[in-house]
Design a protein around this motif. Structure first.
Motif, PDB file in Angstrom:
ATOM      1  N   ASN A   1     -16.019   4.823   9.146  1.00  0.00           N
ATOM      2  CA  ASN A   1     -14.943   4.177   9.912  1.00  0.00           C
ATOM      3  C   ASN A   1     -13.578   4.478   9.297  1.00  0.00           C
TER       4      ASN A   1
ATOM      5  N   ARG B   1     -12.577   8.013  10.121  1.00  0.00           N
ATOM      6  CA  ARG B   1     -12.100   8.122  11.500  1.00  0.00           C
ATOM      7  C   ARG B   1     -10.688   7.562  11.651  1.00  0.00           C
ATOM      8  N   LEU B   2     -10.339   6.597  10.795  1.00  0.00           N
ATOM      9  CA  LEU B   2      -8.979   6.043  10.812  1.00  0.00           C
ATOM     10  C   LEU B   2      -8.014   6.894   9.981  1.00  0.00           C
TER      11      LEU B   2
ATOM     12  N   TRP C   1     -11.211   7.019   1.993  1.00  0.00           N
ATOM     13  CA  TRP C   1     -12.551   6.901   2.582  1.00  0.00           C
ATOM     14  C   TRP C   1     -13.617   7.494   1.664  1.00  0.00           C
TER      15      TRP C   1
ATOM     16  N   THR D   1      -6.098  -1.098   4.887  1.00  0.00           N
ATOM     17  CA  THR D   1      -5.918  -0.020   5.866  1.00  0.00           C
ATOM     18  C   THR D   1      -5.583  -0.569   7.243  1.00  0.00           C
ATOM     19  N   LEU D   2      -6.298  -1.599   7.670  1.00  0.00           N
ATOM     20  CA  LEU D   2      -6.054  -2.197   8.989  1.00  0.00           C
ATOM     21  C   LEU D   2      -4.681  -2.855   9.048  1.00  0.00           C
TER      22      LEU D   2
ATOM     23  N   ILE E   1      -2.121  -0.073   9.514  1.00  0.00           N
ATOM     24  CA  ILE E   1      -2.162   0.446  10.887  1.00  0.00           C
ATOM     25  C   ILE E   1      -1.510  -0.547  11.842  1.00  0.00           C
TER      26      ILE E   1
END
Length: 202
Positions: free
Chosen positions: A114, A117-118, A123, A175-176, A179
């Protein structure tokens, strides 16, 4: 983001529980396994009793598509059998605990995919920890060790799983957040785009 924060703290609490269990297993492996066995037996008996009570309180016309009676009796019988044959069921419990370590690694593997992919830069760190965790779990499931060494390794596996779960959860949360912040920040207006507006004002 509120839902993400709740999930994050739930995972962190579970990870801390993993680490505590790992430390306890290393310090007192024999007693911990017995206690864990009896806790599991008591949980099954309580769960089974609750299902039986639900069955008895359910209207006769509504019980045909429910299996509370079967689940209740099965759970209680399972709990009683564990208490009667603690030594025999401990092997099954050890397999289940080893499987939990492996599952922790598989979940981290998905998290690493995941993050990839971000397009997160970290990662590969999650991927490395996931592989180590999975290999550790597989070794525990194969169990080529004596019981004393196995329990120590199991404790280490739980500590590693819990610690890396916290690290990965914080990495994902960070990370979220980045974003989310980038999506909320308005794009800068170029001079070419601003010129027509100034012309109209003149």
């Amino acid at each position: 983001m509120e839902a993400v924060k709740k999930i994050k703290w739930s995972i962190i609490i579970l990870a801390v529980a993993y680490m505590v269990l790992g430390v306890v297993i290393i310090i007192s492996p024999g007693k911990t396994l017995n206690i864990f066995s009896y806790i599991l037996a008591a949980t099954l008996i309580v769960f089974g009793t609750i299902n039986l009570i639900q069955y008895m309180r359910t209207d006769a016309m509504e019980v045909f598509n429910k299996y509370d009676l079967v689940i209740g009796f099965s759970s209680i019988i399972g709990g009683v059998l564990i208490i009667i044959n603690v030594d025999k069921f401990q092997n099954i419990i050890l397999i289940a605990l080893g499987f939990m370590v492996m599952i922790s690694g598989i979940l981290k593997f998905q998290n690493s995919v995941n993050l990839m992919r971000l397009k997160a830069n970290n990662w590969h760190i999650t991927f490395g920890m996931a592989i180590i965790n999975i290999v550790f779990g597989v070794i525990l499931l194969i169990n080529p060790f004596a019981i004393e060494l196995f329990l120590v390794l199991l404790g280490i596996g739980f500590i590693f799983s819990g610690l890396t779960d916290i690290i990965v959860t914080l990495m994902i949360s960070s990370t979220l957040s980045k974003i989310s912040a980038s999506l909320q920040t308005p794009a800068p207006v170029s001079q070419d785009e601003a010129q027509p507006v100034q012309d109209k004002q003149q």
